[in-house]
Design a protein around this motif. Structure first.
Motif, PDB file in Angstrom:
ATOM      1  N   GLN A  28       0.863  -1.183   0.000  1.00  0.00           N
ATOM      2  CA  GLN A  28       0.000   0.000   0.000  1.00  0.00           C
ATOM      3  C   GLN A  28       0.900   1.233   0.000  1.00  0.00           C
ATOM      4  O   GLN A  28       1.691   1.417   0.932  1.00  0.00           O
ATOM      5  CB  GLN A  28      -0.902  -0.015   1.251  1.00  0.00           C
ATOM      6  CG  GLN A  28      -2.000   1.028   1.241  1.00  0.00           C
ATOM      7  CD  GLN A  28      -3.048   0.797   0.146  1.00  0.00           C
ATOM      8  OE1 GLN A  28      -3.367  -0.342  -0.177  1.00  0.00           O
ATOM      9  NE2 GLN A  28      -3.543   1.867  -0.446  1.00  0.00           N
ATOM     10  N   VAL A  29       0.812   2.058  -1.041  1.00  0.00           N
ATOM     11  CA  VAL A  29       1.707   3.221  -1.139  1.00  0.00           C
ATOM     12  C   VAL A  29       0.959   4.514  -0.790  1.00  0.00           C
ATOM     13  O   VAL A  29       1.325   5.214   0.148  1.00  0.00           O
ATOM     14  CB  VAL A  29       2.355   3.310  -2.543  1.00  0.00           C
ATOM     15  CG1 VAL A  29       3.276   4.527  -2.634  1.00  0.00           C
ATOM     16  CG2 VAL A  29       3.146   2.038  -2.841  1.00  0.00           C
ATOM     17  N   LEU A  30      -0.075   4.819  -1.546  1.00  0.00           N
ATOM     18  CA  LEU A  30      -0.858   6.030  -1.251  1.00  0.00           C
ATOM     19  C   LEU A  30      -2.109   5.614  -0.504  1.00  0.00           C
ATOM     20  O   LEU A  30      -2.789   4.658  -0.883  1.00  0.00           O
ATOM     21  CB  LEU A  30      -1.204   6.776  -2.550  1.00  0.00           C
ATOM     22  CG  LEU A  30      -0.001   7.153  -3.432  1.00  0.00           C
ATOM     23  CD1 LEU A  30      -0.476   7.838  -4.719  1.00  0.00           C
ATOM     24  CD2 LEU A  30       0.999   8.031  -2.687  1.00  0.00           C
ATOM     25  N   PRO A  48       9.448  11.484   3.141  1.00  0.00           N
ATOM     26  CA  PRO A  48      10.537  10.528   3.346  1.00  0.00           C
ATOM     27  C   PRO A  48      10.797   9.698   2.097  1.00  0.00           C
ATOM     28  O   PRO A  48       9.895   9.510   1.271  1.00  0.00           O
ATOM     29  CB  PRO A  48      10.017   9.629   4.479  1.00  0.00           C
ATOM     30  CG  PRO A  48       8.841  10.325   5.053  1.00  0.00           C
ATOM     31  CD  PRO A  48       8.297  11.242   4.013  1.00  0.00           C
ATOM     32  N   SER A  49      12.024   9.209   1.970  1.00  0.00           N
ATOM     33  CA  SER A  49      12.382   8.367   0.829  1.00  0.00           C
ATOM     34  C   SER A  49      11.459   7.147   0.774  1.00  0.00           C
ATOM     35  O   SER A  49      11.181   6.536   1.799  1.00  0.00           O
ATOM     36  CB  SER A  49      13.833   7.932   0.975  1.00  0.00           C
ATOM     37  OG  SER A  49      14.179   7.170  -0.138  1.00  0.00           O
ATOM     38  N   GLY A  50      10.963   6.854  -0.411  1.00  0.00           N
ATOM     39  CA  GLY A  50      10.129   5.673  -0.590  1.00  0.00           C
ATOM     40  C   GLY A  50       8.693   5.836  -0.143  1.00  0.00           C
ATOM     41  O   GLY A  50       7.931   4.865  -0.087  1.00  0.00           O
ATOM     42  N   CYS A  51       8.271   7.067   0.172  1.00  0.00           N
ATOM     43  CA  CYS A  51       6.905   7.237   0.699  1.00  0.00           C
ATOM     44  C   CYS A  51       5.853   7.248  -0.406  1.00  0.00           C
ATOM     45  O   CYS A  51       4.669   7.058  -0.140  1.00  0.00           O
ATOM     46  CB  CYS A  51       6.793   8.508   1.539  1.00  0.00           C
ATOM     47  SG  CYS A  51       6.733  10.030   0.585  1.00  0.00           S
ATOM     48  N   GLY A  52       6.281   7.481  -1.637  1.00  0.00           N
ATOM     49  CA  GLY A  52       5.313   7.450  -2.726  1.00  0.00           C
ATOM     50  C   GLY A  52       5.210   8.756  -3.508  1.00  0.00           C
ATOM     51  O   GLY A  52       4.228   8.975  -4.228  1.00  0.00           O
ATOM     52  N   LYS A  53       6.225   9.614  -3.415  1.00  0.00           N
ATOM     53  CA  LYS A  53       6.190  10.889  -4.133  1.00  0.00           C
ATOM     54  C   LYS A  53       6.165  10.670  -5.649  1.00  0.00           C
ATOM     55  O   LYS A  53       5.346  11.255  -6.356  1.00  0.00           O
ATOM     56  CB  LYS A  53       7.418  11.747  -3.761  1.00  0.00           C
ATOM     57  CG  LYS A  53       7.530  12.035  -2.274  1.00  0.00           C
ATOM     58  CD  LYS A  53       8.744  12.877  -1.949  1.00  0.00           C
ATOM     59  CE  LYS A  53      10.079  12.188  -2.171  1.00  0.00           C
ATOM     60  NZ  LYS A  53      10.322  11.003  -1.322  1.00  0.00           N
ATOM     61  N   SER A  54       7.072   9.823  -6.127  1.00  0.00           N
ATOM     62  CA  SER A  54       7.105   9.562  -7.569  1.00  0.00           C
ATOM     63  C   SER A  54       5.837   8.834  -8.016  1.00  0.00           C
ATOM     64  O   SER A  54       5.308   9.104  -9.094  1.00  0.00           O
ATOM     65  CB  SER A  54       8.336   8.727  -7.942  1.00  0.00           C
ATOM     66  OG  SER A  54       9.507   9.438  -7.646  1.00  0.00           O
ATOM     67  N   THR A  55       5.358   7.941  -7.159  1.00  0.00           N
ATOM     68  CA  THR A  55       4.115   7.224  -7.487  1.00  0.00           C
ATOM     69  C   THR A  55       2.965   8.222  -7.647  1.00  0.00           C
ATOM     70  O   THR A  55       2.190   8.142  -8.603  1.00  0.00           O
ATOM     71  CB  THR A  55       3.782   6.199  -6.374  1.00  0.00           C
ATOM     72  OG1 THR A  55       4.876   5.292  -6.263  1.00  0.00           O
ATOM     73  CG2 THR A  55       2.505   5.447  -6.656  1.00  0.00           C
ATOM     74  N   LEU A  56       2.894   9.187  -6.734  1.00  0.00           N
ATOM     75  CA  LEU A  56       1.833  10.194  -6.825  1.00  0.00           C
ATOM     76  C   LEU A  56       1.957  10.985  -8.129  1.00  0.00           C
ATOM     77  O   LEU A  56       0.968  11.190  -8.839  1.00  0.00           O
ATOM     78  CB  LEU A  56       1.898  11.136  -5.605  1.00  0.00           C
ATOM     79  CG  LEU A  56       0.912  12.296  -5.599  1.00  0.00           C
ATOM     80  CD1 LEU A  56      -0.543  11.802  -5.641  1.00  0.00           C
ATOM     81  CD2 LEU A  56       1.116  13.193  -4.369  1.00  0.00           C
TER      82      LEU A  56
HETATM   83  N1  LIG Z   1       5.865  -0.509 -10.095  1.00  0.00           N
HETATM   84  C1  LIG Z   1       6.009  -0.802  -8.799  1.00  0.00           C
HETATM   85  N2  LIG Z   1       5.790  -2.045  -8.343  1.00  0.00           N
HETATM   86  C2  LIG Z   1       5.893  -2.354  -7.031  1.00  0.00           C
HETATM   87  N3  LIG Z   1       6.216  -1.450  -6.086  1.00  0.00           N
HETATM   88  C3  LIG Z   1       6.442  -0.192  -6.472  1.00  0.00           C
HETATM   89  C4  LIG Z   1       6.362   0.199  -7.850  1.00  0.00           C
HETATM   90  N4  LIG Z   1       6.618   1.546  -7.930  1.00  0.00           N
HETATM   91  C5  LIG Z   1       6.885   1.930  -6.666  1.00  0.00           C
HETATM   92  N5  LIG Z   1       6.771   0.911  -5.799  1.00  0.00           N
HETATM   93  C6  LIG Z   1       6.949   0.978  -4.335  1.00  0.00           C
HETATM   94  O1  LIG Z   1       6.196   2.067  -3.876  1.00  0.00           O
HETATM   95  C7  LIG Z   1       6.874   2.749  -2.824  1.00  0.00           C
HETATM   96  C8  LIG Z   1       6.978   4.217  -3.170  1.00  0.00           C
HETATM   97  O2  LIG Z   1       7.880   4.392  -4.252  1.00  0.00           O
HETATM   98  P1  LIG Z   1       8.167   5.814  -4.880  1.00  0.00           P
HETATM   99  O3  LIG Z   1       9.199   5.614  -5.925  1.00  0.00           O
HETATM  100  O4  LIG Z   1       6.890   6.431  -5.291  1.00  0.00           O
HETATM  101  O5  LIG Z   1       8.753   6.607  -3.631  1.00  0.00           O
HETATM  102  P2  LIG Z   1       9.457   8.032  -3.567  1.00  0.00           P
HETATM  103  O6  LIG Z   1       8.824   8.768  -2.448  1.00  0.00           O
HETATM  104  O7  LIG Z   1       9.472   8.661  -4.900  1.00  0.00           O
HETATM  105  O8  LIG Z   1      10.936   7.602  -3.149  1.00  0.00           O
HETATM  106  P3  LIG Z   1      12.335   8.348  -3.410  1.00  0.00           P
HETATM  107  O9  LIG Z   1      12.365   9.494  -2.448  1.00  0.00           O
HETATM  108  O10 LIG Z   1      13.344   7.315  -3.045  1.00  0.00           O
HETATM  109  O11 LIG Z   1      12.376   8.779  -4.839  1.00  0.00           O
HETATM  110  C9  LIG Z   1       8.197   2.032  -2.652  1.00  0.00           C
HETATM  111  O12 LIG Z   1       8.080   1.148  -1.561  1.00  0.00           O
HETATM  112  C10 LIG Z   1       8.382   1.289  -3.943  1.00  0.00           C
HETATM  113  O13 LIG Z   1       9.097   0.107  -3.742  1.00  0.00           O
END
Ligand SMILES: Nc1ncnc2c1ncn2[C@@H]1O[C@H](COP(=O)(O)OP(=O)(O)OP(=O)(O)O)[C@@H](O)[C@H]1O
Ligand SMILES: [Mg+2]
Length: 256
Positions: A28-30, A48-56
């Protein structure tokens, strides 16, 4: 002059959930993200790193499907990528075998040669690369390559720009220069800009507002108004206070 944006809502993110199915189960990311972006504003997203910023950002650009909720730009649901919304990637995405002119003109369609040349040159000038239009990327510095990247994104004339850690690959001096440049370009073009950064000082220096995301599963905890004229002074006492507030929301002790 505190902000260039209007009060009109450009982007609305409402109750957005996003999970990924992985071999180890569902991640669960967002977790119910709400965010409203004003037309013409410069919004930074920190978290925080890995919280889902790029996903958003990927969801807002239509590259990823959301699990639940709604993302609208100008009242229209985002369902697929649209050239009216462009990414500037973290790493430079320009084509090494194409000249600056060809890179900038790459996504420009529907114009005859003369009109296209005018159009491409307008953006090459905007980013300060006139005279380099025939150069190949290998002949350019890191900052210049990034200017090509900005020009390429802008030449497609999107009204929203997404910048995902765009300054990460640059050396410290070039980063300072490009931060200044992006503010100038944003002002001259009136685009709505969303910048994802892990650098809280950078967010405070550049943005009208800073959205703070929590750890994963993430929500937007709060949005901070940065009511300070530009160019901003990083020694501004208000910045210290805002930084402390953001770091305490992020749950980290500030070391500097
Ligand atoms: N396509 C995917 N399949 C499975 N998990 C994913 C996928 N894309 C992202 N994730 C997971 O979703 C979470 C959020 O990733 P995301 O890249 O959005 O974080 P972020 O905030 O941009 O991190 P960073 O600061 O390191 O760039 C992570 O745990 C990542 O492993
Ligand atoms: Mg990221």
């Amino acid at each position: 002059m505190s902000t260039e944006s209007t009060q009109r809502e450009k982007i609305r993110v409402q109750g957005v959930y996003k999970s990924f199915a992985t071999k180890k189960g569902t991640v669960q990311v967002l977790d119910g993200v709400n965010l409203s972006v004003r037309e013409g504003e410069f919004l930074a997203i920190v978290g925080p790193s890995g919280c889902g910023k790029s996903t958003l950002l990927n969801c807002m650009a239509g590259f990823e499907r959301i699990s639940q909720g709604s993302i609208q730009i100008d009242g229209v649901e985002v369902q697929h990528p649209d050239p009216k919304r462009v990414f500037v990637f973290q790493e430079t995405g320009i084509f090494p075998w194409l000249s600056v002119w060809d890179n900038v003109g790459f996504g420009v369609q529907g114009l005859g040669y003369e009109a296209k040349h005018e159009h491409v040159m307008k953006y090459i000038r905007l980013v300060g690369l006139d005279g380099f239009e025939k150069s190949l990327p290998a002949e350019l510095s890191g900052g210049m390559k990034q200017r090509v990247e900005f020009a390429r994104a802008l030449a497609v004339e999107p009204d929203v720009l997404y910048l995902d850690e765009p300054f990460g690959a640059l050396d410290a001096f070039t980063r300072i220069e490009m931060r200044r440049e992006i503010v100038r370009i944003w002002r001259e073009t009136g685009k709505t800009c969303i910048l994802v950064t892990h650098d809280v000082a950078e967010a405070l220096e550049l943005a009208d507002r800073v959205a703070i995301m929590t750890r994963r599963p993430a929500v937007v905890h709060s949005v901070m108004e940065v009511d300070r004229p530009r160019p901003r002074d990083s020694d501004d006492p208000a910045f210290r206070e805002w930084k402390d507030q953001i770091f305490s929301i992020l749950g980290v002790e500030r070391s500097v």
